[in-house]
Design a protein around this motif. Structure first.
Motif, PDB file in Angstrom:
ATOM      1  N   ASP A  64     -13.538 -14.800 -53.531  1.00  0.00           N
ATOM      2  CA  ASP A  64     -12.426 -14.797 -52.573  1.00  0.00           C
ATOM      3  C   ASP A  64     -11.193 -14.041 -53.056  1.00  0.00           C
ATOM      4  O   ASP A  64     -10.138 -14.144 -52.431  1.00  0.00           O
ATOM      5  CB  ASP A  64     -12.008 -16.243 -52.258  1.00  0.00           C
ATOM      6  CG  ASP A  64     -12.962 -16.922 -51.304  1.00  0.00           C
ATOM      7  OD1 ASP A  64     -13.866 -16.243 -50.792  1.00  0.00           O
ATOM      8  OD2 ASP A  64     -12.806 -18.132 -51.073  1.00  0.00           O
ATOM      9  N   LYS A  67      -9.304 -12.028 -50.403  1.00  0.00           N
ATOM     10  CA  LYS A  67      -8.739 -12.875 -49.350  1.00  0.00           C
ATOM     11  C   LYS A  67      -7.595 -13.730 -49.885  1.00  0.00           C
ATOM     12  O   LYS A  67      -6.608 -13.968 -49.183  1.00  0.00           O
ATOM     13  CB  LYS A  67      -9.834 -13.766 -48.752  1.00  0.00           C
ATOM     14  CG  LYS A  67     -10.892 -12.994 -47.977  1.00  0.00           C
ATOM     15  CD  LYS A  67     -11.923 -13.931 -47.372  1.00  0.00           C
ATOM     16  CE  LYS A  67     -12.950 -13.161 -46.562  1.00  0.00           C
ATOM     17  NZ  LYS A  67     -13.976 -14.060 -45.962  1.00  0.00           N
ATOM     18  N   ASP A  68      -7.747 -14.196 -51.120  1.00  0.00           N
ATOM     19  CA  ASP A  68      -6.697 -15.032 -51.706  1.00  0.00           C
ATOM     20  C   ASP A  68      -5.386 -14.269 -51.863  1.00  0.00           C
ATOM     21  O   ASP A  68      -4.299 -14.861 -51.809  1.00  0.00           O
ATOM     22  CB  ASP A  68      -7.146 -15.570 -53.072  1.00  0.00           C
ATOM     23  CG  ASP A  68      -8.170 -16.692 -52.947  1.00  0.00           C
ATOM     24  OD1 ASP A  68      -8.387 -17.170 -51.818  1.00  0.00           O
ATOM     25  OD2 ASP A  68      -8.756 -17.079 -53.977  1.00  0.00           O
ATOM     26  N   SER A 126     -19.988 -20.644 -51.939  1.00  0.00           N
ATOM     27  CA  SER A 126     -19.151 -19.485 -52.254  1.00  0.00           C
ATOM     28  C   SER A 126     -19.699 -18.212 -51.622  1.00  0.00           C
ATOM     29  O   SER A 126     -18.933 -17.338 -51.214  1.00  0.00           O
ATOM     30  CB  SER A 126     -19.053 -19.306 -53.775  1.00  0.00           C
ATOM     31  OG  SER A 126     -18.385 -20.400 -54.374  1.00  0.00           O
ATOM     32  N   THR A 197      -8.452 -14.924 -44.103  1.00  0.00           N
ATOM     33  CA  THR A 197      -8.610 -15.690 -45.339  1.00  0.00           C
ATOM     34  C   THR A 197      -9.712 -16.743 -45.292  1.00  0.00           C
ATOM     35  O   THR A 197     -10.254 -17.117 -46.330  1.00  0.00           O
ATOM     36  CB  THR A 197      -7.291 -16.395 -45.714  1.00  0.00           C
ATOM     37  OG1 THR A 197      -6.925 -17.298 -44.661  1.00  0.00           O
ATOM     38  CG2 THR A 197      -6.177 -15.380 -45.909  1.00  0.00           C
ATOM     39  N   ARG A 198     -10.046 -17.260 -44.128  1.00  0.00           N
ATOM     40  CA  ARG A 198     -11.104 -18.260 -44.013  1.00  0.00           C
ATOM     41  C   ARG A 198     -11.725 -18.148 -42.632  1.00  0.00           C
ATOM     42  O   ARG A 198     -11.234 -18.683 -41.656  1.00  0.00           O
ATOM     43  CB  ARG A 198     -10.547 -19.666 -44.232  1.00  0.00           C
ATOM     44  CG  ARG A 198     -11.595 -20.757 -44.210  1.00  0.00           C
ATOM     45  CD  ARG A 198     -12.470 -20.723 -45.445  1.00  0.00           C
ATOM     46  NE  ARG A 198     -11.730 -21.146 -46.629  1.00  0.00           N
ATOM     47  CZ  ARG A 198     -12.185 -21.015 -47.867  1.00  0.00           C
ATOM     48  NH1 ARG A 198     -13.354 -20.448 -48.074  1.00  0.00           N
ATOM     49  NH2 ARG A 198     -11.465 -21.426 -48.898  1.00  0.00           N
TER      50      ARG A 198
END
Length: 218
Positions: A64, A67-68, A126, A197-198
């Motif tokens: 991630d 995105k993080d 993940s 992000t999600r």
């Protein structure tokens, strides 16, 4: 060097280790919490799961990382904030997994197997499960449930059906609460952050998650 060690420690997310106290549920409800030999075995199992869970958090951060960096809070994490290199993170995760699995073999064969199951589910989470609505909640909840069973397999004391049902309800409630808080946080910032992000969050609404939470809270 001290700064690097501090960032590695942050990478492990030690505040999340509190979840691993679920391993003590079996001996707590069996009334064997103060049996020294049993307690020591579960105590070792607790630290095994601390190592495994930290390793899976690192792996998740690796997947991630891009995105993080767009997230209002996760961008300050060691990997997203470029405080730790990718190679150092991979090495740390590998060491944690190796040591944790090795120690798990000294407890019981069943405990070792459940450690492998836990790792497998977390890696799949993940990879792609976290992108699937509802499935992501089930995957998170499974992590809590496996911790309780890990305590059972480490101690040899079986959990009751009622404890199992309670564990499932609490696990689902916590998993839903996690998604609810993420959705609220991202909605309060920028709407497009939810998709970026999600991905699974874009398929939820706050009302829907509230309904889910109320179901498993009662």
């Amino acid at each position: 060097m001290i700064r690097f060690a501090f960032e590695v420690f942050r990478l492990l997310r030690p505040r999340q280790w509190i979840k691993n106290f679920a391993l003590f549920a079996a001996i707590l409800f069996a009334g064997e919490l103060f049996d020294q030999l049993i307690f020591e075995k579960v105590f070792v199992a607790f630290f095994v799961f601390c190592g495994l869970s930290s390793a899976t958090y690192i792996v998740n951060d690796l997947f991630d990382i891009k995105k993080d960096r767009m997230h209002p809070f996760k961008r300050f994490r060691p990997l997203a904030g470029n405080k730790i290199s990718v190679s150092a993170a991979i090495l740390t995760a590998a060491i944690l997994i190796f040591i944790s699995l090795f120690v798990s073999t000294t407890i019981t064969p069943a405990f070792f197997i459940i450690c492998l199951v836990y790792l497998s589910i977390q890696f799949l989470y993940s990879l792609f499960l976290k992108s699937l609505a509802v499935v992501d909640i089930l995957a998170i909840a499974t992590g809590y449930i496996l911790r309780v069973y890990a305590g059972e397999f480490a101690s040899g004391f079986h959990i009751s059906v009622w404890l199992l049902l309670t564990t499932i309800s609490i696990s689902l409630f916590l998993a839903i609460g996690k998604r609810r808080s993420e959705l609220t946080l991202l909605s309060a910032n920028k709407k497009n952050l939810i998709q970026e992000t999600r991905e699974s969050l874009s398929r939820y609404s706050e009302r829907l998650l509230d309904v889910y939470a109320s179901i498993f809270a009662t």
